[in-house]
Design a protein around this motif. Structure first.
Motif, PDB file in Angstrom:
ATOM      1  N   PRO A   1      -7.657  37.812  50.241  1.00 55.02           N
ATOM      2  CA  PRO A   1      -8.023  38.522  51.483  1.00 55.02           C
ATOM      3  C   PRO A   1      -6.947  38.384  52.547  1.00 55.02           C
ATOM      4  CG  PRO A   1      -9.150  36.422  51.409  1.00 55.02           C
ATOM      5  CD  PRO A   1      -8.366  36.520  50.127  1.00 55.02           C
ATOM      6  N   THR A   2      -5.736  38.797  52.184  1.00 55.46           N
ATOM      7  CA  THR A   2      -4.596  38.693  53.094  1.00 55.46           C
ATOM      8  C   THR A   2      -3.967  40.060  53.285  1.00 55.46           C
ATOM      9  OG1 THR A   2      -3.015  38.269  51.302  1.00 55.46           O
ATOM     10  CG2 THR A   2      -4.128  36.349  52.268  1.00 55.46           C
ATOM     11  N   THR A   3      -3.229  40.201  54.368  1.00 58.10           N
ATOM     12  CA  THR A   3      -2.601  41.488  54.662  1.00 58.10           C
ATOM     13  C   THR A   3      -1.613  41.914  53.573  1.00 58.10           C
ATOM     14  OG1 THR A   3      -2.879  41.148  57.041  1.00 58.10           O
ATOM     15  CG2 THR A   3      -1.242  42.766  56.355  1.00 58.10           C
ATOM     16  N   PRO A   4      -0.717  41.042  53.085  1.00 60.96           N
ATOM     17  CA  PRO A   4       0.199  41.471  52.013  1.00 60.96           C
ATOM     18  C   PRO A   4      -0.547  41.889  50.746  1.00 60.96           C
ATOM     19  CG  PRO A   4       1.019  39.474  53.056  1.00 60.96           C
ATOM     20  CD  PRO A   4      -0.364  39.686  53.577  1.00 60.96           C
ATOM     21  N   ALA A   5      -1.584  41.130  50.368  1.00 65.07           N
ATOM     22  CA  ALA A   5      -2.345  41.476  49.162  1.00 65.07           C
ATOM     23  C   ALA A   5      -3.059  42.807  49.328  1.00 65.07           C
ATOM     24  CB  ALA A   5      -3.344  40.367  48.838  1.00 65.07           C
ATOM     25  N   LEU A   6      -3.604  43.045  50.524  1.00 64.87           N
ATOM     26  CA  LEU A   6      -4.282  44.323  50.765  1.00 64.87           C
ATOM     27  C   LEU A   6      -3.301  45.469  50.794  1.00 64.87           C
ATOM     28  CD1 LEU A   6      -7.281  45.063  51.194  1.00 64.87           C
ATOM     29  CD2 LEU A   6      -6.812  42.617  51.297  1.00 64.87           C
ATOM     30  N   ARG A   7      -2.084  45.234  51.271  1.00 68.78           N
ATOM     31  CA  ARG A   7      -1.085  46.306  51.278  1.00 68.78           C
ATOM     32  C   ARG A   7      -0.748  46.731  49.847  1.00 68.78           C
ATOM     33  NH1 ARG A   7       2.160  44.127  54.517  1.00 68.78           N
ATOM     34  NH2 ARG A   7       1.442  45.224  56.384  1.00 68.78           N
ATOM     35  N   ARG A   8      -0.575  45.755  48.954  1.00 64.19           N
ATOM     36  CA  ARG A   8      -0.293  46.090  47.546  1.00 64.19           C
ATOM     37  C   ARG A   8      -1.468  46.832  46.924  1.00 64.19           C
ATOM     38  NH1 ARG A   8       1.421  40.686  47.665  1.00 64.19           N
ATOM     39  NH2 ARG A   8      -0.490  40.021  46.559  1.00 64.19           N
TER      40      ARG A   8
END
Length: 373
Positions: free
Chosen positions: A37-44
Motif C-alpha cells: 500500500p505504497t505510492t510506488p507500488a500503486l503507480r506500477r
C-alpha cells in the motif's frame, strides 16, 4: 567451424519426463492487487491496469498522455492511502482470500476427480501474474487447463481481458495445453443460492434493513451500447436473488460504483443513490456487492467505509455491508462444481482413460527410442 546457436522462439516445460503423469490444471484468477500500500507500488499497479485497452478504450496516444501526464502523477498517492485502510498484517485482502479460495477449490476437486489435479491463483494485474500461474501449472505437468476468472458477470474489461492475458502467454509455449475457459456464472443456481443464503444469515444476525442495495462495479455506458452483456447480467443476478428472497420491487435496487473519469458510466451510481436514500428518510440500508467474489478495496473501503459515511452524513443511521462470498463453503462448492463440469470428457473427470499413462511402460518405450528423460 562452430555450429550456429539459434534461440528457441517458444518455451518448453522444465524438467519434463516421459513417465510423468499428466494432470488437470486449474487457474483461478481475479483482478489484482498492488504489492504494497505504497505510492510506488500503486503507480506500477495502476499503470498496468489502466494501460490495458480492455479497461480504457481510447486512442492510445491520447490516453498515454493523460495516463502518464495526469493520472499517474496524482492517483497513486490517493489510492495508496485507501489501500492502507484495508491492508492487513497478512497483506492484501484480495490476495489472502484468493489463496484460501484456491486451496478450497483444489481440495474439493481432489475429492471429486479421478485423476490428479493442481491449482494456482493468478492476478490479471500485479502478482502473482497470469503468466507465472500458467507456467507453474505447466511445470507441474498440467496438460489440460481450466481457467476460472472469479467474475460472475462477463465484461470485456474483466473476463475478456483475462482471456487476452492467457492467450498472450500460451502463444509463447511450444506445447499448448488443452484449454477451457469459464466465461461467466451470473445466473448459476448455486451462485444465486449462496448469495441469498449470505443475505439471510446477515439479516438473522444484524436484523433486516429497510432496503437492499445490489452494488456492482461500474463500466462506461458505451460498453453496454457496443454489446457488452455485463449490465444485463448484473440486473439478472440481482433479480434472481431478490426473487429467491421473495422481496417486493420496492425493497431492492441495483446501482453501480467505482466510476472513473468524466465519461457517463452505468447508472444509477451507488454513492448518489446512498445519499438520496438517506435524504429521503431511510434509516437502515443493507448493501451487497455480488460482482465481487472476494472482499477488496472496492467493498471494504468504498462501500463499508466511504458510502457508510455518506449515508450517515445525510441523515441515515446504519449502512450495513454484507460480506462477499469469499471462502464460504457454499461458494467454494459452487466454484469447484463449475470447474468439474467444464472438465467433463477429460480423463481426470472420468472421461476416456486412454491418455492416462502407465509411467513405467511409457518410460521404457521412451528409453528404447533413445530418450534420456
Amino acid at each position: 567451424m562452430s555450429q550456429l546457436t539459434v534461440k528457441s522462439l517458444f518455451e518448453g516445460r522444465k524438467g519434463f519426463r516421459h513417465d510423468d503423469q499428466p494432470r488437470l490444471g486449474v487457474l483461478v484468477t481475479n483482478l489484482g492487487t498492488p504489492d504494497a500500500p505504497t505510492t510506488p507500488a500503486l503507480r506500477r499497479y495502476l499503470h498496468e491496469f489502466l494501460w490495458d485497452p480492455r479497461v480504457v478504450e481510447a486512442p492510445r496516444w491520447i490516453w498515454w498522455l493523460i495516463l502518464n501526464g495526469i493520472v499517474l502523477r496524482t492517483r497513486p498517492k490517493k489510492s495508496a492511502a485507501a489501500y492502507r485502510e484495508v491492508w492487513t498484517e497478512e497483506g492484501s485482502p484480495l490476495l489472502i482470500i484468493g489463496q484460501k479460495q484456491t486451496r478450497g477449490i483444489l481440495e474439493r476437486l481432489q475429492s471429486r476427480l479421478q485423476g490428479p489435479v493442481v491449482a494456482e491463483l493468478a492476478m490479471r494485474y500485479g502478482n502473482p501474474s497470469i503468466a507465472s500461474g500458467l507456467r507453474r501449472l505447466r511445470d507441474q505437468g498440467a496438460e489440460r487447463i481450466v481457467v476460472l476468472p472469479l467474475y460472475p458477470q462477463y465484461s470485456g474489461s474483466t473476463t475478456g481481458s483475462t482471456f487476452d492475458a492467457v492467450a498472450d502467454e500460451l502463444k509463447r509455449w511450444r506445447w499448448v495445453p488443452e484449454f477451457r475457459f469459464i466465461g461467466q456464472y451470473h445466473d448459476d443456481e448455486r451462485y444465486i443460492e449462496a448469495l441469498a443464503a449470505s443475505i439471510r444469515e446477515h439479516w438473522a444476525e444484524h436484523g433486516r434493513g429497510e432496503k437492499l442495495l445490489f452494488s456492482f462495479h461500474g463500466t462506461p455506458r458505451r460498453y453496454l451500447l457496443d454489446g457488452d452483456p455485463y449490465h444485463c447480467q448484473c440486473q439478472k443476478t440481482a433479480r434472481l436473488v431478490a426473487e429467491r428472497l421473495e422481496l417486493s420491487d420496492e425493497a431492492w435496487q441495483v446501482t453501480f460504483q467505482s466510476l472513473f473519469g468524466k465519461e457517463v458510466w452505468l447508472q444509477p451510481y451507488t454513492d448518489a443513490t446512498v445519499e438520496q436514500l438517506a435524504r429521503s428518510g431511510l434509516k437502515t440500508l443493507d448493501v451487497i456487492c455480488p460482482g465481487f467474489s472476494a472482499d477488496c478495496l472496492e467493498t471494504l473501503e468504498e462501500i463499508e467505509g466511504e458510502n457508510a459515511e455518506i449515508f450517515q452524513e445525510h441523515g441515515g443511521d446504519k449502512l450495513r455491508y454484507i460480506k462477499a462470498l469469499n471462502d464460504r463453503d457454499d461458494h467454494l462448492e459452487m466454484l469447484a462444481g463449475l470447474v468439474h463440469e467444464h472438465s467433463q470428457g477429460w480423463p481426470e473427470a472420468g472421461g476416456p482413460a486412454r491418455t492416462l499413462r502407465d509411467p513405467q511402460a511409457t518410460q521404457e518405450r521412451a528409453r528404447a527410442l533413445g530418450s534420456d528423460v
